[in-house]
Every structure is written in C-alpha cells, then in structure tokens.
Design an enzyme around this catalytic site. Structure first.
Site, PDB file in Angstrom:
ATOM      1  CE  LYS A  23       1.725  -3.833  -1.397  1.00  0.00           C
ATOM      2  NZ  LYS A  23       2.450  -2.724  -0.740  1.00  0.00           N
ATOM      3  CE1 TYR A  48       5.184  -7.107   2.055  1.00  0.00           C
ATOM      4  CE2 TYR A  48       3.190  -8.054   2.963  1.00  0.00           C
ATOM      5  CZ  TYR A  48       3.824  -7.289   2.008  1.00  0.00           C
ATOM      6  OH  TYR A  48       3.099  -6.713   1.004  1.00  0.00           O
ATOM      7  CG  ASN A 104       2.215   0.750  -1.714  1.00  0.00           C
ATOM      8  OD1 ASN A 104       1.658  -0.347  -1.652  1.00  0.00           O
ATOM      9  ND2 ASN A 104       3.483   0.923  -1.370  1.00  0.00           N
ATOM     10  CG  HIS A 106       5.004  -6.938  -3.402  1.00  0.00           C
ATOM     11  ND1 HIS A 106       6.021  -6.492  -2.595  1.00  0.00           N
ATOM     12  CD2 HIS A 106       5.430  -8.116  -3.930  1.00  0.00           C
ATOM     13  CE1 HIS A 106       7.014  -7.370  -2.632  1.00  0.00           C
ATOM     14  NE2 HIS A 106       6.683  -8.365  -3.435  1.00  0.00           N
ATOM     15  CD  GLU A 133       8.612 -11.160  -3.505  1.00  0.00           C
ATOM     16  OE1 GLU A 133       8.612 -10.345  -2.570  1.00  0.00           O
ATOM     17  OE2 GLU A 133       8.605 -10.817  -4.710  1.00  0.00           O
TER      18      GLU A 133
END
Length: 148
Positions: free
Chosen positions: A9, A49, A112, A115, A126
């Site tokens: 990310k 998402y 965080n 992913h 994905e």
C-alpha cells in the site's frame, strides 16, 4: 501451484518497505510472477474494494489507496494464499504477531502497509483485475530445493 495477489500500500511504498516485503516472500520460497508500480485511480480502487463498499471506512480506504503509488504483485507457491496471510499478519497491526509484516512494520489499521488475497477465489479475481495482460510464466531453479 497456487497464486495470490499482494499489494504494498502507499504507506509501505513511501516508507521504503518494497524490498523487505519482497524478500520475506522470496525467503519463504514463493516465486514472483508479476510486479508493477501503479498509481491507482478512483474507479479502479472502488472496483478493487467493491466488497467493502457498504462499510463506513470505504471512502477513506479508497482515498488512501489513490493517494500515492502501490506495488501490485502475484506470488506463486504451495498454499501461498494462507501462508501469505500468515506472513502479512492480522489486519490490525496491534493484533499482529512479531515477525509478521504488520507486526513488525505497521502501527495503525488505516496504515497497515500491505494487502493480501484472503482466499484462492479472491486471488483469482484480484489477479485478473490487476494483471489483465497476464503474468510471466517461469519456474525457479530453486524449486527442487523447496518442494519435495
């Protein structure tokens, strides 16, 4: 062999964790099959998402992912989805064990670092979304030293 989608990310890219994250997957014995640095646009982020669109944090998540480049990757190996999730750690870094990526490198849920696909089916979707051009087909000469 199973495949999974892993995305570093924007915070992971900005903090210089690309090499370390790649290294952790390589050291485990997984093979990198696709890699690209991408500046994600809003429609693409919303599509990625889509399953979280009803959640109250959806807009913030989209804003975060489009804020700066991400590194999109496809990794291959036995049980790579489940094992990849263990390497990554819990979504909330405070609940992630030391030695996991999030346990070692992240503090906040909203930052965080990484992913990872949560199932083989999610990984297929994905990978198809992020790598419509396909991935590289190759086999590491180390496979004989990793797999029986």
């Amino acid at each position: 062999m199973e495949q999974t989608f892993i995305m570093i990310k924007p915070d992971g890219v900005q903090r210089g964790f690309i090499g370390e994250i790649i290294s952790r997957f390589e050291k485990k014995g997984f093979s990198l099959k696709g890699l690209k640095l991408v500046k994600v646009d809003r429609p693409f982020a919303e599509k990625h998402y889509a399953d979280l669109s009803a959640k109250p944090f959806f807009n913030g998540l989209v804003e975060y992912i489009i804020s700066d480049p991400v590194v999109a990757m496809v990794w291959e190996g036995k049980n790579v989805v489940a094992t990849g999730r263990k390497i990554i750690g819990a979504t909330n870094p405070a609940e992630s064990a030391p030695g996991t990526i999030r346990g070692d490198l992240a503090v906040e849920v909203g930052r965080n670092v990484i992913h990872g696909s949560d199932s083989v089916e999610s990984a297929r979707k994905e990978i198809a979304l992020w790598f419509p051009e396909g991935i590289i087909s190759w086999q590491s000469s180390l496979n004989q030293w990793i797999y029986e």
